[in-house]
Enzyme design. Structure first.
Site, PDB file in Angstrom:
ATOM      1  N   HIS B  15       0.863  -1.169   0.000  1.00 41.53           N
ATOM      2  CA  HIS B  15       0.000   0.000   0.000  1.00 41.53           C
ATOM      3  C   HIS B  15       0.906   1.227   0.000  1.00 41.53           C
ATOM      4  CE1 HIS B  15      -3.124  -2.587   2.377  1.00 41.53           C
ATOM      5  NE2 HIS B  15      -3.104  -2.883   1.086  1.00 41.53           N
ATOM      6  N   ALA B  16       0.294   2.382  -0.103  1.00 37.66           N
ATOM      7  CA  ALA B  16       0.993   3.652   0.099  1.00 37.66           C
ATOM      8  C   ALA B  16       2.294   3.715  -0.698  1.00 37.66           C
ATOM      9  CB  ALA B  16       1.236   3.892   1.579  1.00 37.66           C
TER      10      ALA B  16
END
Lengths: 581, 85
Positions: B15-16
Site C-alpha cells: 500500500h501507500a
C-alpha cells in the site's frame, strides 16, 4: 447530484461562527461532478473519442503532479499517487474497450474507475480511504471531458501556498474536511461559507483559530456562481451577493469599530500595566487565559491577542495527509517552535486525536465503525497503536527539555480511571512529569474524582462533552440545536469535574469552544474552573468580561444557570446574575 | 519466463509508498510484468489500481513474473522493494 444551478437570492443566511467581516470573490468548491448518463454514446468515431479520453487523463495527471511539486512534502506524495491513478494502464485499457463498444468517453471513464472503486471500497481500511482519492481523479477527468470547472483542490493549493492569489477570496463549499483545510493560509482566504456544519464543526473551529470570518449551515451557498463578490458577516451569519460599494465600506467600518471597543474596555479597567494581559476577576482572582492552537502557524495570533500560554495544542497537523507517522526529530522540532514562543508559560499539548471525524490512513480502527464518534478514537486508538504514541511522547520529552515553557501533555477521549492511569504511566515513563487528561466523556466527568488521582490536571473539552451528553452528533446540522453547552446537563458535568479537581487540589481547565463565550466563561470560573483556553481572537472579549465581575458574582451566575431547565433559560439567568451590581 | 516468490515484509504491505515505488519500477520495463497473490490470478504490475486492489498486506506471499531481456534484474529490484521493512 447534478441539479441545474438557479440564481441564488441576493442575501443568504446561515450561522455566524467566526466573527468579522470578509469580502472577496467567491471560489466555489464543486465537490459533486454529475454522473455521466448511463447509455451515453459517442458519434461513431471511436478513435477520436479514445484520444479525447487519453488527453483528459493525461491533463489531469500532469495537473496533479504540478500541484504536488508546488505544495511539496507529504501532500506531494498524495497528489503524485493520484497522478499515477490517472496514468494507470489498466484503467486506460478498460476505458478504451468501452469506447470501442460505442460508449461516450465520460461514461467510459466513469465505468472504468467504477471497477476499481468497488474493489478498493470492499477492501476497507487504508484502501477504502483511497476511494476518495480515486473519486477526485475521476471527477477531474469527467469535468474536463464535459467542459465543467474542475473540482476544488486548486483552490486549496492556491490558498495554501498563497501563489496566484492576489485578492483574498471567499471559500464556498458544501463542507471542509480537516485534511483539506490543514494547508490553507489565512492571507488568501477572506472568509469561509459552508452549507453544512454547526458552531463546533471543523470549519468553525479552523476559522476561529485562523481569525477568518465564517458562516456555516448556509443553505444554497454552493449555487453561488464562482467569482461573484461576497460580503460575509461572520457574527450575524449573512452572506450578501454582489453588494454595492457603500455597503462594503460600512460593514468594514462597523467591524473596525467593534474591534476597537474591547481592548479599550480592558485597558481602562486595568490601567496600563503589564497586568493587561493577565486574566482575572474584578476582585483579583487569577484565571489564566490561554489559546487553542493547531500548530506553529497559530502562535503569532495567540501572542497578538495576549494569550498567557497554550491550553490546547492540537497535534493533528503533523499527521494529516501522511502515509506514516512523522519521526521523533520532525515532531520535536514542531513542538519546540511552539514551546519557545511561550517562555515560562504553560503549553498543554494534546496527543494525537485521530478517529471518528479525523481518520488517519496509518491508524486504522480494528473494524468497521457504524458509529465512529463512539468507536476507536483518541486514546483508544493510541492504545492500539502504542508505537505512534510512544514516538510522540518521546518527541515531546525531547522538545520539553530544551525550553523554559511549562510543557504538559494530555490525552483525548479518556473514559475510565484505568485509562487515565495507563496514560499517566506512559507519560512518566517517557520523562514527561505532568500528565493530564481531557474530560469529554460524561462517564469521566461524573467520576472525575476517580480519574484525577493518576494525573496532574483535567481539561474539559466542551464540544465532545456536549455531543455525548445530549447524544447529538457534532457533524449533523439537523441536531445542531442540541449542541448547546449552555444546557444545564452540560453545566452539571462541568461543575462535577471542576469540583473533583479542586477537591484534589489540582487544576481544571476548559479548552472547548464554550470558553470563548464571555458569559459562559464567567459561569465556568464561578464553578471553580481554573483556566480557560480558546481560539485567540476570542481572548479580549473573555478578558473584558472577567475583569468586570467578582468571583462571587461568577459563582452566583453559575448557580443561577444550573437552576434553569433549558439552555436558553440558563443563559438568561446567568446574564441576569452577572448584570446585578 | 522469470519468476520470484516472496513474502512481503514491508510494514504497510503493498500500500501507500511501497505500492507506488513498486509500480513505478515495473513501469520502466519494456515487457509485461505481472504480480499475483498465491492462488490468485496475476494482474498487471504496472497498474497502481490493480496492485492496490490486490490488497497485499505484510506477511502475504506474492509471485512476480516477467519475460524479456533484463527480467531477472527487474524482478530482483521488485523483490527488494517488497522486502524492505
Amino acid at each position: 447530484m447534478g441539479q441545474v444551478p438557479t440564481a441564488p437570492p441576493p442575501t443568504l443566511t446561515g450561522t455566524g461562527v467566526s466573527p468579522g467581516i470578509g469580502y472577496g470573490p467567491a471560489r466555489v468548491l464543486v465537490l459533486d461532478v454529475p454522473e455521466p448518463e448511463a447509455g451515453a454514446r459517442h458519434d461513431g468515431d471511436a478513435r477520436a473519442e479514445r484520444e479525447r479520453a487519453e488527453w483528459a487523463l493525461e491533463q489531469v495527471a500532469a495537473d496533479l503532479e504540478a500541484r504536488g511539486a508546488r505544495v511539496g512534502g507529504e501532500a506531494e506524495q498524495v497528489l503524485h499517487a493520484q497522478a499515477m491513478m490517472a496514468r494507470d494502464p489498466e484503467l486506460a485499457t478498460r476505458t478504451g474497450e468501452l469506447i470501442d463498444r460505442g460508449v461516450a468517453a465520460p461514461r467510459a471513464v466513469f465505468a472504468a474507475f467504477g471497477t476499481y472503486r468497488g474493489l478498493l471500497a470492499a477492501a476497507g481500511g487504508y484502501l477504502g480511504e483511497r476511494v476518495a482519492d480515486l473519486d477526485d481523479v475521476r471527477d477531474r477527468v469527467i469535468a474536463l471531458l464535459t467542459g465543467r470547472p474542475l473540482p476544488g483542490a486548486a483552490e486549496f493549493a492556491a490558498a495554501g501556498s498563497g501563489m496566484g492569489v492576489t485578492t483574498p477570496f471567499v471559500l464556498v463549499a458544501r463542507d471542509l474536511a480537516p485534511a483539506d483545510t490543514a494547508l490553507l493560509s489565512p492571507d488568501a482566504v477572506a472568509a469561509f461559507v459552508t452549507e453544512q456544519g454547526g458552531p463546533t464543526s471543523h470549519t468553525a473551529i479552523l476559522a476561529r483559530s485562523l481569525g477568518v470570518p465564517a458562516v456555516v449551515g448556509c443553505t444554497g451557498a454552493t449555487a453561488i456562481p464562482p467569482g461573484v463578490p461576497l460580503l460575509v458577516d461572520g457574527a450575524g451569519g449573512s452572506v450578501r451577493l454582489s453588494p454595492p460599494a457603500h455597503e462594503v465600506a460600512r460593514a468594514r467600518r462597523v467591524a473596525r469599530a467593534g474591534r476597537a471597543v474591547l481592548p479599550a474596555v480592558s485597558s481602562t479597567q486595568v490601567s496600563g500595566s503589564h497586568l493587561f494581559r493577565r486574566g482575572m476577576t474584578a476582585d483579583g482572582h487569577a484565571v489564566p487565559l490561554l489559546a487553542n492552537i493547531g500548530g506553529p502557524r497559530d502562535v503569532e495570533s495567540a501572542l497578538a491577542y495576549g494569550a498567557e500560554g497554550v491550553g490546547l495544542f492540537r497535534t493533528e497537523f503533523l499527521f494529516l495527509g501522511r502515509a506514516a507517522a512523522p519521526s521523533v526529530a520532525e515532531q520535536a522540532e514542531a513542538y519546540r517552535a511552539v514551546f519557545e514562543a511561550f517562555p515560562g508559560d504553560r503549553v498543554v499539548v494534546r496527543t494525537l486525536d485521530a478517529g471518528a471525524d479525523k481518520p488517519l490512513a496509518f491508524l486504522p480502527p480494528s473494524g468497521v465503525e457504524p458509529n465512529p464518534a463512539l468507536g476507536e478514537r483518541g486514546l483508544r486508538l493510541l492504545r492500539r497503536h502504542r508505537d505512534v504514541m510512544n514516538v510522540q511522547l518521546a518527541a515531546l520529552a525531547a522538545a520539553a527539555t530544551k525550553t523554559s515553557a511549562k510543557a504538559q501533555v494530555m490525552a483525548p477521549m479518556v473514559a475510565t480511571a484505568e485509562e487515565a492511569e495507563w496514560f499517566a504511566l506512559a507519560c512518566r515513563t517517557a520523562g514527561l512529569a505532568s500528565p493530564g487528561i481531557m474530560i469529554e466523556v460524561p462517564a469521566a466527568a461524573l467520576r472525575a474524582a476517580d480519574l484525577i488521582g493518576a494525573v496532574d490536571f483535567l481539561s474539559i473539552g466542551t464540544n465532545d462533552l456536549t455531543q455525548y451528553a445530549l447524544a447529538a452528533d457534532r457533524q449533523v446540522g439537523s441536531v445542531a440545536g442540541l449542541q448547546d453547552p449552555w444546557h444545564p446537563a452540560v453545566l452539571d458535568l462541568v461543575a462535577a469535574t471542576a469540583s473533583a479537581a479542586s477537591g484534589a487540589g489540582k487544576g481544571c481547565g476548559v479548552c472547548g469552544e464554550a470558553a470563548a463565550d464571555p458569559v459562559l466563561a464567567c459561569v465556568f470560573v464561578g464553578m471553580g474552573v481554573t483556566s480557560l483556553s480558546m481560539a485567540a481572537p476570542a481572548l479580549p472579549a473573555v478578558r473584558a468580561a472577567l475583569i468586570r465581575h467578582a468571583l462571587a458574582q461568577c459563582a452566583a451566575a453559575a448557580s443561577a444557570a444550573r437552576s434553569a431547565r433549558s439552555a436558553v433559560d440558563a443563559r438568561a439567568a446567568a446574564e441576569a446574575a452577572l448584570s446585578r451590581t | 519466463m522469470a519468476e520470484r516468490k516472496v513474502t512481503v515484509t514491508s510494514e504497510v504491505g503493498l500500500h501507500a509508498r511501497p505500492a507506488a515505488t513498486f509500480v513505478q519500477t515495473a513501469a520502466k520495463a519494456p515487457f509485461d510484468v505481472m504480480i499475483a497473490k498465491v492462488d490468485g490470478p496475476p494482474v498487471n504490475a504496472k497498474s497502481i489500481l490493480a496492485v492496490l486492489s490486490l490488497d497485499v498486506e505484510q506477511g502475504d506471499f506474492i509471485v512476480v513474473s516477467a519475460e524479456g531481456e533484463g527480467a531477472d534484474e527487474l524482478l530482483d529490484q521488485l523483490v527488494e522493494i517488497v522486502s524492505a521493512p
